[in-house]
Design an enzyme around this catalytic site. Structure first.
Site, PDB file in Angstrom:
ATOM      1  N   ASN A   1      30.552  39.905 -33.190  1.00 32.75           N
ATOM      2  CA  ASN A   1      30.671  40.722 -31.752  1.00 32.75           C
ATOM      3  C   ASN A   1      29.945  41.444 -31.658  1.00 32.75           C
ATOM      4  O   ASN A   1      29.066  41.482 -30.774  1.00 32.75           O
ATOM      5  CB  ASN A   1      32.253  41.611 -32.165  1.00 32.75           C
ATOM      6  CG  ASN A   1      33.686  40.635 -31.838  1.00 32.75           C
ATOM      7  OD1 ASN A   1      33.629  39.936 -31.565  1.00 32.75           O
ATOM      8  ND2 ASN A   1      34.401  41.268 -32.636  1.00 32.75           N
TER       9      ASN A   1
ATOM     10  N   ASN B   1      34.675  54.543 -39.550  1.00 31.27           N
ATOM     11  CA  ASN B   1      35.802  54.716 -38.598  1.00 31.27           C
ATOM     12  C   ASN B   1      36.694  56.010 -39.678  1.00 31.27           C
ATOM     13  O   ASN B   1      36.589  56.511 -40.877  1.00 31.27           O
ATOM     14  CB  ASN B   1      36.566  54.087 -37.600  1.00 31.27           C
ATOM     15  CG  ASN B   1      38.111  52.997 -38.326  1.00 31.27           C
ATOM     16  OD1 ASN B   1      38.313  54.070 -39.829  1.00 31.27           O
ATOM     17  ND2 ASN B   1      37.831  52.112 -38.186  1.00 31.27           N
TER      18      ASN B   1
ATOM     19  N   LEU C   1      35.283  58.731 -34.125  1.00 33.06           N
ATOM     20  CA  LEU C   1      36.549  58.986 -33.442  1.00 33.06           C
ATOM     21  C   LEU C   1      36.903  58.733 -32.962  1.00 33.06           C
ATOM     22  O   LEU C   1      37.842  59.376 -32.429  1.00 33.06           O
ATOM     23  CB  LEU C   1      36.036  60.625 -33.990  1.00 33.06           C
ATOM     24  CG  LEU C   1      35.754  61.203 -35.167  1.00 33.06           C
ATOM     25  CD1 LEU C   1      34.948  62.068 -35.102  1.00 33.06           C
ATOM     26  CD2 LEU C   1      36.234  61.200 -36.476  1.00 33.06           C
TER      27      LEU C   1
ATOM     28  N   ASP D   1      32.934  47.221 -32.263  1.00 35.50           N
ATOM     29  CA  ASP D   1      31.952  46.359 -32.635  1.00 35.50           C
ATOM     30  C   ASP D   1      30.878  46.597 -32.055  1.00 35.50           C
ATOM     31  O   ASP D   1      29.836  46.176 -31.539  1.00 35.50           O
ATOM     32  CB  ASP D   1      32.588  44.859 -32.901  1.00 35.50           C
ATOM     33  CG  ASP D   1      33.413  44.452 -34.027  1.00 35.50           C
ATOM     34  OD1 ASP D   1      33.121  45.920 -34.868  1.00 35.50           O
ATOM     35  OD2 ASP D   1      33.973  43.349 -33.826  1.00 35.50           O
TER      36      ASP D   1
END
Length: 300
Positions: free
Chosen positions: A46, A185, A222, A253
């Site tokens: 990806n 993340n 975020l 990605d």
């Protein structure tokens, strides 16, 4: 054009089998879904496609089986103009597969059968693959041993490493200290640091944890809020572009692929984040992972 540096992506390639549904099933429950799609996926693939569509010169090292999924993946990489000279195949494992459920609100649940991805060993990494490379990008859907091996090579060659630590896992300081950039993340940040970045103070605390481990640049993604970035001299927040999400699969990605391309082009960290946020915002308005990645002329 010939002097442009390449992005070397080392990571996973999967086939995504996607079902749309109104809501996620509870344990033991059967839910009748809607549309079914079979798409090319895997974090490594990806990110490679995302960077290539944004005018990146991309080289991909992944490991596939000898099956129909591999045949389709190879065809897709060639179509995207990705250099797959150093990609490997094996008879011992099937190509990776991901089972994805997408709910009406755009959220997703994913289960991955890694297959050949977890057989990508240090011995599969050719030294010649690092020629003319300006940045190496990796994720955590391949063995940690291979990630560490590549980071050591890059450290000796002076090639910056961008690690997207997904799926979430703990990583040794010996690896973290070799990273130019890390892009967790919120969940991944909490798993690695013990700090959930739910407010600016905790974002800074979590970033400091990574910096103290030797990472040079920390980007905490975020979601709808955007991205928080920090290094030893600067910090900041880049807000997300507000759009109506259709499918968040692969958005991270696309962010990483766009970020890598911006870094190779010499953008400042805030500018690279802004470019990556714009690319990710376009991706979530479309279905699929690689199919949703935008082209350069779409980012304004």
């Amino acid at each position: 054009m010939e002097n442009r540096k390449k992005i070397l992506v080392i990571g996973s390639s999967n086939t995504d089998m996607v079902v749309q549904t109104s809501h996620f099933p509870k344990p033991g429950q059967t839910v009748l879904g809607g549309k079914f799609m079979m798409n090319a996926g895997g974090k490594g693939a990806n990110q490679a496609v995302a960077a290539a569509r944004l005018d990146g010169l991309v080289r991909l090292i992944a490991k596939l089986g000898q099956d129909i999924f591999a045949t389709e993946a190879l065809s897709g990489f060639r179509k995207e103009g990705i250099d797959i000279t150093y990609l490997r195949q094996t008879f011992e494992y099937a190509s990776g597969v991901a089972l994805i459920t997408v709910a009406e609100n755009g959220e997703n649940e994913i289960v991955v059968a890694s297959g050949a991805n977890m057989d990508l060993k240090p011995a599969d990494i050719s030294n010649e693959a690092f020629e003319e490379v300006g940045l190496v990008m990796m994720q955590c859907e391949i063995p940690l041993e291979t990630i560490s091996y590549v980071a050591d090579i890059c450290s000796r060659k002076g090639i910056p490493v961008l690690l997207n630590p997904a799926p979430a896992t703990s990583l040794p300081e010996s690896l973290l200290s070799r990273l130019f950039m890390i892009t967790p993340n919120e969940t991944e940040t909490e798993v690695m640091t013990g700090i959930y970045p739910g407010n600016p103070k905790d974002m800074e605390r979590a970033a400091h944890w990574f910096l103290n481990q030797g990472v040079q640049n920390v980007l905490i993604t975020l979601g709808k809020q955007g991205v928080y970035w920090q290094n030893k001299t600067q910090k900041g927040m880049v807000p997300a572009v507000q759009v109506q999400a259709v499918d968040t699969t692969g958005a991270g990605d696309v962010f990483n692929g766009a970020l890598a391309q911006a870094v190779v082009e010499g953008c400042s960290l805030p500018a690279a984040c802004q470019f990556a946020v714009k690319a990710a915002a376009i991706a979530v308005t479309r279905l699929g992972a690689q199919t949703a990645a935008p082209f350069r002329n779409e980012i304004v």
